[in-house]
Every structure is written in C-alpha cells, then in structure tokens.
Design an enzyme around this catalytic site. Sequence first.
Site, PDB file in Angstrom:
ATOM      1  N   SER A 162       7.355  42.305  23.446  1.00 12.98           N
ATOM      2  CA  SER A 162       6.177  42.777  22.725  1.00 12.98           C
ATOM      3  C   SER A 162       4.983  41.991  23.241  1.00 12.98           C
ATOM      4  O   SER A 162       5.109  40.795  23.557  1.00 12.98           O
ATOM      5  CB  SER A 162       6.362  42.506  21.223  1.00 12.98           C
ATOM      6  OG  SER A 162       5.124  42.568  20.561  1.00 12.98           O
ATOM      7  N   HIS A 190       4.050  44.143  29.753  1.00 14.46           N
ATOM      8  CA  HIS A 190       5.226  43.311  30.010  1.00 14.46           C
ATOM      9  C   HIS A 190       6.351  44.191  30.549  1.00 14.46           C
ATOM     10  O   HIS A 190       6.138  45.399  30.793  1.00 14.46           O
ATOM     11  CB  HIS A 190       5.657  42.578  28.733  1.00 14.46           C
ATOM     12  CG  HIS A 190       5.761  43.483  27.533  1.00 14.46           C
ATOM     13  ND1 HIS A 190       6.686  44.495  27.442  1.00 14.46           N
ATOM     14  CD2 HIS A 190       5.023  43.567  26.396  1.00 14.46           C
ATOM     15  CE1 HIS A 190       6.555  45.121  26.298  1.00 14.46           C
ATOM     16  NE2 HIS A 190       5.535  44.591  25.642  1.00 14.46           N
ATOM     17  N   HIS A 196       6.848  47.638  29.021  1.00 12.00           N
ATOM     18  CA  HIS A 196       5.950  48.689  29.526  1.00 12.00           C
ATOM     19  C   HIS A 196       6.383  49.110  30.929  1.00 12.00           C
ATOM     20  O   HIS A 196       6.343  50.294  31.276  1.00 12.00           O
ATOM     21  CB  HIS A 196       4.505  48.178  29.605  1.00 12.00           C
ATOM     22  CG  HIS A 196       3.893  47.828  28.283  1.00 12.00           C
ATOM     23  ND1 HIS A 196       3.627  46.535  27.896  1.00 12.00           N
ATOM     24  CD2 HIS A 196       3.507  48.622  27.261  1.00 12.00           C
ATOM     25  CE1 HIS A 196       3.091  46.547  26.690  1.00 12.00           C
ATOM     26  NE2 HIS A 196       3.007  47.788  26.278  1.00 12.00           N
ATOM     27  N   LYS A 244      11.334  50.243  20.437  1.00 11.81           N
ATOM     28  CA  LYS A 244      11.048  49.089  19.563  1.00 11.81           C
ATOM     29  C   LYS A 244      10.173  49.582  18.405  1.00 11.81           C
ATOM     30  O   LYS A 244      10.345  49.177  17.272  1.00 11.81           O
ATOM     31  CB  LYS A 244      10.340  47.961  20.315  1.00 11.81           C
ATOM     32  CG  LYS A 244      10.031  46.787  19.397  1.00 11.81           C
ATOM     33  CD  LYS A 244       9.310  45.656  20.076  1.00 11.81           C
ATOM     34  CE  LYS A 244       7.901  45.978  20.423  1.00 11.81           C
ATOM     35  NZ  LYS A 244       6.980  46.138  19.280  1.00 11.81           N
ATOM     36  N   GLN A 260       7.027  54.675  14.996  1.00 13.03           N
ATOM     37  CA  GLN A 260       5.891  55.259  15.725  1.00 13.03           C
ATOM     38  C   GLN A 260       6.365  56.442  16.577  1.00 13.03           C
ATOM     39  O   GLN A 260       5.751  57.515  16.579  1.00 13.03           O
ATOM     40  CB  GLN A 260       5.259  54.175  16.614  1.00 13.03           C
ATOM     41  CG  GLN A 260       4.300  54.720  17.650  1.00 13.03           C
ATOM     42  CD  GLN A 260       3.590  53.628  18.431  1.00 13.03           C
ATOM     43  OE1 GLN A 260       2.674  53.029  17.928  1.00 13.03           O
ATOM     44  NE2 GLN A 260       3.992  53.385  19.667  1.00 13.03           N
ATOM     45  N   GLY A 316       8.312  53.445  23.606  1.00 19.75           N
ATOM     46  CA  GLY A 316       9.429  52.512  23.442  1.00 19.75           C
ATOM     47  C   GLY A 316      10.065  52.630  22.060  1.00 19.75           C
ATOM     48  O   GLY A 316       9.377  52.845  21.058  1.00 19.75           O
ATOM     49  N   GLN A 340      -6.037  51.157  14.527  1.00 17.60           N
ATOM     50  CA  GLN A 340      -4.665  51.019  14.028  1.00 17.60           C
ATOM     51  C   GLN A 340      -4.353  49.602  13.556  1.00 17.60           C
ATOM     52  O   GLN A 340      -3.217  49.308  13.184  1.00 17.60           O
ATOM     53  CB  GLN A 340      -3.651  51.484  15.079  1.00 17.60           C
ATOM     54  CG  GLN A 340      -3.499  50.570  16.295  1.00 17.60           C
ATOM     55  CD  GLN A 340      -2.603  51.205  17.352  1.00 17.60           C
ATOM     56  OE1 GLN A 340      -2.973  52.196  17.967  1.00 17.60           O
ATOM     57  NE2 GLN A 340      -1.406  50.649  17.553  1.00 17.60           N
TER      58      GLN A 340
HETATM   59  O1  PAF Z   1       2.537  51.343  21.022  1.00 16.22           O
HETATM   60  C1  PAF Z   1       1.365  51.091  21.351  1.00 16.22           C
HETATM   61  O2  PAF Z   1       1.095  50.271  22.217  1.00 16.22           O
HETATM   62  C2  PAF Z   1       0.228  51.798  20.614  1.00 16.22           C
HETATM   63  O3  PAF Z   1       0.536  52.010  19.277  1.00 16.22           O
HETATM   64  C3  PAF Z   1      -0.205  53.098  21.287  1.00 16.22           C
HETATM   65  C4  PAF Z   1       0.912  54.133  21.276  1.00 16.22           C
HETATM   66  C5  PAF Z   1      -0.633  52.826  22.725  1.00 16.22           C
HETATM   67  C6  PAF Z   1      -1.401  53.710  20.550  1.00 16.22           C
HETATM   68  O4  PAF Z   1      -2.495  52.837  20.544  1.00 16.22           O
END
Ligand code: PAF
Length: 267
Positions: free
Chosen positions: A183, A32, A35, A147, A151, A145, A59
């Site tokens: 998102s 989106h 990105h 958001k 992470q 990002g 994850q």
């Molecule tokens: O933020 C994300 O889209 C994911 O957590 C990532 C960093 C691509 C790892 O899979």
Amino acid sequence: MKIFNSIDQFRLERAQVTAARVGFVPTMGALHKGHAALIERSVKECDFTVVSVYVNAAQFDNADDLSRYPETLEQDAELVGALGVDIILAPTYEQMYPDDFRYRVVETDLSGELCGKHRDGHFTGVLTVVLKLLNIVRPDRAYFGEKDFQQYRLIEGMARAFFLDTEIVPCETVREHDGLALSSRNLNLDSNARALAPLIYEAITSSASDEVVTERLARAGFDVDYVMRKFGRRFVAARIGKGRRQVRLIDNVPVPVDSKTLNGEKT
Ligand code: PAF
C-alpha cells in the site's frame, strides 16, 4: 511514453488511438509493486495502456491523511515508463472537477458498510473520480487491486449500473515477504508500526474467530475499525501508530465457507 496534465490534450491524443484494446490502471501515485502488477497485466492483455496519477482529495475523510499522502511523480513516471505504459494522465483538481464536486456518484448500500462506515463520503469520492476517469480514458479494461476489494465491488457495480463499456478486472493482492499487503500508505509506517503491521495478515489468515482476531490486534496496539466476513472473504481495517502518525491499514483474504458463515456472510 507521454505525460498529460491537460484532459483536453489527452482526449485529442486518445481520439487518435486505434489500438484494438485499451487498458487502464487508475492510481493515486506513490507506485509500488502492487501497482506494477496491475500495470504489467494491462500491458500484457492490452495493446495500449494508460495510467492515471491523481490524488483524489474528494475521497479523503481526514485532512492529515491527505496532507501526508506520499507524492512521488518523478519516480512513478520512471517505473511506469519501464513497464511499457503508453500514457500517464496526471491532471490537476481544476481539470478533474470543473464542477467543484457538485456532481457526485452515490451508492446507497455497500458503500455504508466496512470502510464506508468509518470513512464518511469516501466511496462517493472514489466512484465519482473513477466514473470521470473511465469517461475520459474510455478503456476496454480497467484494473483494480483486491486489497481494496470493497472498492472493486462498488466500481464493478457502478460500471454495470451505468452501462459502461469497460470491463472491471480484479487483480490479486501483492504482499511483502512477511504478508503485509502493499500500500502507498506503508511508506508512512515508522519502524515500530512496520514491525507490527504483518500481524494483520497473520491474524486474518488464522482460524481464530473475528472476535478473537479483533482482541489479538487490539492487544498488539492496533485501533481496530472492523474484522468481519462478507463475500466469502475476511476483511480487516485497523490503525497503528499514535496521533498524526497513525496509519490506517486494510486487508482481506478469501475464507472457506464454514459453519459460522452463510453465503460468505457471518451469521
Ligand atoms: O485505489 C486507488 O488508488 C484509488 O481509490 C483510485 C481507484 C485511483 C481512485 O482515486
């Protein structure tokens, strides 16, 4: 633009790249405007840009969330191509996890807080796949990002802990006109949930206390995981919708340090 499903083929190509600065934007696809902003920044700041598209099952702590995660590789490739990306890396599970996830990167502090408290093993999955991707792509800069601020902090810490040569670059959250943070999961919001979703941003940017914000969101129909301050920011995670259609949204904004905070943390 070239698309690689094979990591071996990608590495052969990567060995030929002589660009002074290689930029990298890791994604799980369903791209989106958020990105796009990361990719535009990489294309602007670097001479060669790689985007990965890989839905990392490791994850996801919830099978429904994984099965409903939008996959739109054809549209993603179109968007990425138009932005001037050089390579898309879109490997399979077998390619990414020849070890079948026996080897993992575990962080033992921040990863147990905020989202980590509510999503068992989530950050172990994130850190593991990001370390793999950084080793495969060997970028000078990788863009993430804000958001997903927790992470970003964990990845930045991992890069320092393991002496990685990549600079981890945070990028500001991109929002819809009504404040909703972009998102991939927004695609799963039904019309009722979409109408309520901007309340999250409205609430965390208000001067109300974390407790009042939590109550406000709960009254509007959200299941609130947390509203709390850390790193001079106010973080929220809340689920909207019912049963299998429930979507978990997260957001965070910088907050001025006031009498209720010390070093950006709630006292
Ligand atoms: O933020 C994300 O889209 C994911 O957590 C990532 C960093 C691509 C790892 O899979």
